[in-house]
Design a protein around this motif. Structure first.
Motif, PDB file in Angstrom:
ATOM      1  N   ASN A 112      -5.485   8.076  -2.769  1.00  0.00           N
ATOM      2  CA  ASN A 112      -6.705   7.805  -2.007  1.00  0.00           C
ATOM      3  C   ASN A 112      -6.459   7.395  -0.559  1.00  0.00           C
ATOM      4  OD1 ASN A 112      -5.839   5.171  -2.080  1.00  0.00           O
ATOM      5  ND2 ASN A 112      -7.571   4.385  -3.203  1.00  0.00           N
ATOM      6  N   ASN A 113      -5.256   7.574  -0.054  1.00  0.00           N
ATOM      7  CA  ASN A 113      -4.954   7.050   1.281  1.00  0.00           C
ATOM      8  C   ASN A 113      -5.799   7.676   2.390  1.00  0.00           C
ATOM      9  OD1 ASN A 113      -3.702   9.520   1.479  1.00  0.00           O
ATOM     10  ND2 ASN A 113      -1.659   8.694   1.793  1.00  0.00           N
ATOM     11  N   ARG A 114      -6.161   8.938   2.300  1.00  0.00           N
ATOM     12  CA  ARG A 114      -6.962   9.531   3.389  1.00  0.00           C
ATOM     13  C   ARG A 114      -8.377   8.972   3.405  1.00  0.00           C
ATOM     14  NH1 ARG A 114      -7.575  15.691   1.165  1.00  0.00           N
ATOM     15  NH2 ARG A 114      -7.374  15.027  -0.983  1.00  0.00           N
ATOM     16  N   TYR A 115      -8.945   8.659   2.241  1.00  0.00           N
ATOM     17  CA  TYR A 115     -10.282   8.055   2.194  1.00  0.00           C
ATOM     18  C   TYR A 115     -10.228   6.602   2.663  1.00  0.00           C
ATOM     19  CZ  TYR A 115     -10.717  12.018  -0.972  1.00  0.00           C
ATOM     20  OH  TYR A 115     -10.665  13.265  -1.523  1.00  0.00           O
TER      21      TYR A 115
ATOM     22  N   TYR B 188      -7.909   4.982   4.561  1.00  0.00           N
ATOM     23  CA  TYR B 188      -7.591   4.777   5.976  1.00  0.00           C
ATOM     24  C   TYR B 188      -8.690   5.303   6.897  1.00  0.00           C
ATOM     25  CZ  TYR B 188      -3.013   3.040   4.705  1.00  0.00           C
ATOM     26  OH  TYR B 188      -1.991   2.284   4.177  1.00  0.00           O
ATOM     27  N   SER B 189      -9.439   6.310   6.470  1.00  0.00           N
ATOM     28  CA  SER B 189     -10.592   6.754   7.254  1.00  0.00           C
ATOM     29  C   SER B 189     -11.647   5.659   7.309  1.00  0.00           C
ATOM     30  CB  SER B 189     -11.191   8.023   6.665  1.00  0.00           C
ATOM     31  OG  SER B 189     -10.295   9.093   6.764  1.00  0.00           O
TER      32      SER B 189
END
Length: 87
Positions: free
Chosen positions: A62-65, A67-68
């Motif tokens: 889930n890092n892209r969600y 950090y966004s």
């Protein structure tokens, strides 16, 4: 800096750029595959701490969600997040 143009008249310049207020009226919304939290229910997040409390820490999945959302919260303190998934 003050100087006189004629007797008795002072001209001064005031720099007001240091008085810019932080705008928190910008609202955003996102959905993501977070590790835990309420599913299909929007939650208002106002800081990185409430993001961690409601949806956990970032992982490889889930890092892209995550950090966004964190990046948006660095500019505004008003974000609606909905955890995607089947209930």
């Amino acid at each position: 800096m003050a100087f006189q143009v004629s007797p008795g008249i002072n001209i001064t310049e005031n720099d007001l750029t240091s008085n810019i207020q932080f705008q928190t009226s910008t609202q955003g919304a996102t959905a993501g595959l977070f590790e835990w939290g309420p599913v299909n229910k929007p939650i208002r997040v106002i800081s990185e701490g409430t993001l961690k409390d409601n949806f956990g820490l970032p992982t490889i999945k889930n890092n892209r969600y995550w950090y966004s959302a964190e990046n948006f919260l660095s500019y505004s303190a008003n974000l609606l997040i909905c955890r995607a998934g089947s209930p």
